[in-house]
Design an enzyme around this catalytic site. Structure first.
Site, PDB file in Angstrom:
ATOM      1  CD  GLU A  28     -10.963 -23.486   4.386  1.00 40.16           C
ATOM      2  OE1 GLU A  28     -11.633 -24.352   3.798  1.00 40.16           O
ATOM      3  OE2 GLU A  28      -9.736 -23.601   4.563  1.00 40.16           O
ATOM      4  CD  GLU A  43      -8.019 -25.004   8.608  1.00 41.39           C
ATOM      5  OE1 GLU A  43      -7.811 -25.649   7.555  1.00 41.39           O
ATOM      6  OE2 GLU A  43      -9.140 -24.834   9.093  1.00 41.39           O
TER       7      GLU A  43
END
Ligand code: FCB
Length: 448
Positions: free
Chosen positions: A168, A354
């Site tokens: 991220e 995720e």
């Protein structure tokens, strides 16, 4: 009534994920250097309740038991991250053998149990020494990243065959340097943009290094994605959704796939972006073996540019199913996201690196943790994964966030995302009912 069974492809990869700072603890043991998260969490007022990752899940000491637990859950793969300052305490230069050995033992332990390691090389714990020299807004940090990646992939590259360069980068850049809610806690758009560029550059430069140190490895990057839904069909709300998409999704997806920075966003930021040098964007667009996506929720975009009175009435609302993070449960957004990655961006393989939910779990009188809301969240998201596979989208793996409750960044220990409950006083692990259900999904390769 017949229950619908969603059967998954034979070689589907079932996993769970963690990150170094969130679980390891041992923040200053052996030769480990300070990270920006150590500094940030030790600064009063930055993390809820003054929580720190000093001890976290004490995984640094309990890793052997944790591996047994992973095995017991039946996981085929485990995604974890290596802490840069554990390996190179100052960020570059001298290497910590103890740090390298820790990860080497962990990898051996996993392989012995027949669990495939998926290693994230950067999940936000930048060495503080590098932050002192400018952090991600400084170009030299990208060079230091390559040095670190070279070091660790030389050591683990014979055994680890799945690598994720960054987790991220949007969060690292914008939450860390623009919003100030994450380490290093700066509030400066120019810094955030420079950080995002150097993260992309670091990624691009690291990929060939990983490939040369780890033969036949699969290399990818993990992005957080959140589809944007206009709150009404007004021009203003649609523009807000386009902006939100440019900010959260396209800002990284476009340069990674050779499209350069999205011009609408460059215009909107109004920054000269003088940090972009010739060749950088070519380097960032290195072809990848897979894209990792972290999906939690969607966003409903309501314009802030026009007043409520001027705007059309809102027609799209959140459902009332909300997690402890105040995130709407919206499984269909995962399907939409997966389709976009394949049909619009053409990634050859997609892993969901995720997906999961925080709920206020309680240990019952019987000592068990029953978490039907999490089970339902994961189940409904897996149904969307199945739907995507049926539509021909090459989704190959799913990693639940998270293996166990852990340090949830700015929220400290107040948010529990685990399949396994952690009692932070005793470090006892309790397998939640969602984990038992997931175990059965893996066993049968199906969601029922
Ligand atoms: C993601 C992070 C992960 C975890 C989840 C809830 O943004 O990658 O570490 O905190 O959110």
């Amino acid at each position: 009534m017949d229950k619908k069974v969603f059967q998954f492809p034979k070689d589907f990869i079932w996993g769970a994920a963690t990150a170094s700072y969130q679980i390891e603890g041992a923040w200053n043991e052996d030769e480990k250097g300070e990270s920006i998260w150590d500094r940030f969490s030790h600064t009063p007022g930055m993390v809820q309740d003054g929580d720190t990752g000093d001890m976290a899940c004490d995984h640094y000491h309990r890793w052997e038991d944790d591996l047994e637990m992973i095995k017991k859950l039946g996981l085929k793969a485990y995604r974890f991250s290596t802490a840069w300052p554990r390996v190179l305490p100052s960020g570059s230069g001298s290497v910590s053998e103890a740090g390298l050995e820790f990860y080497s033992r962990l990898v051996d332990g996993l392989l012995k149990l027949d669990i495939e390691p998926y290693v994230t090389l950067y999940h936000w714990d930048l060495p503080q020494k590098l932050q002192d020299k400018g952090g991600w807004p400084a170009r030299e940090t990208a060079d230091a990243f390559v040095e670190y990646v070279d070091m660790i992939t030389r050591v683990l590259g014979d055994r680890v065959k799945n690598w994720i360069t960054l987790n991220e980068p949007w969060v690292s850049a914008f939450v860390g340097y623009r919003d100030g809610r994450h380490a290093p806690g700066h509030i400066d758009l120019h810094e955030a943009l420079a950080a995002s560029h150097h993260l992309l550059l670091a990624h691009g430069m690291a990929v060939p290094v990983i490939r040369s140190n780890s033969r036949d490895a699969n290399v990818g990057i993990t992005l957080n994605m959140s589809p944007q839904y206009p709150a009404s069909s007004s021009v203003a709300d649609r523009a807000a959704a386009t902006w939100g998409d440019g900010y959260i999704n396209r800002w990284f997806l476009d340069p990674l796939t050779g499209r350069g920075y999205p011009q609408d966003m460059v215009d909107s930021f109004g920054d000269e972006m003088t940090f972009v040098q010739p060749g950088d964007l070519e380097s960032a667009a290195v072809p990848l073996d897979f894209i990792g996506v972290n999906y939690y929720t969607r966003n409903i975009a309501r314009s802030e540019k026009v007043s409520e009175a001027e705007n059309a009435p809102q027609t799209v609302f959140r459902s009332d199913e909300i997690t402890e993070m105040d995130w709407e449960v919206f499984p269909e957004g995962l399907y939409k996201t997966l389709g976009r990655l394949y049909f619009d961006y053409d990634f050859p393989v997609i892993h969901i690196t995720e997906n999961g939910a925080a709920f206020n779990d309680q240990v019952g009188a019987d000592g068990e943790v029953d978490d039907p809301a999490r089970l339902s969240y994961i189940k409904r998201h897996l149904e969307q994964v199945h739907r995507a596979i049926e539509a021909g989208i090459p989704v190959k793996g799913y990693f639940a966030w998270s293996l166990m409750d852990n340090f949830e960044w700015g929220y400290g220990y107040s948010k529990r995302f685990g399949l396994v409950y952690v009692d932070y006083q005793t470090q006892q692990r309790i397998i939640k009912s969602s984990a038992k259900w997931y175990q059965r999904v893996i066993e049968t390769n199906a969601v029922e």
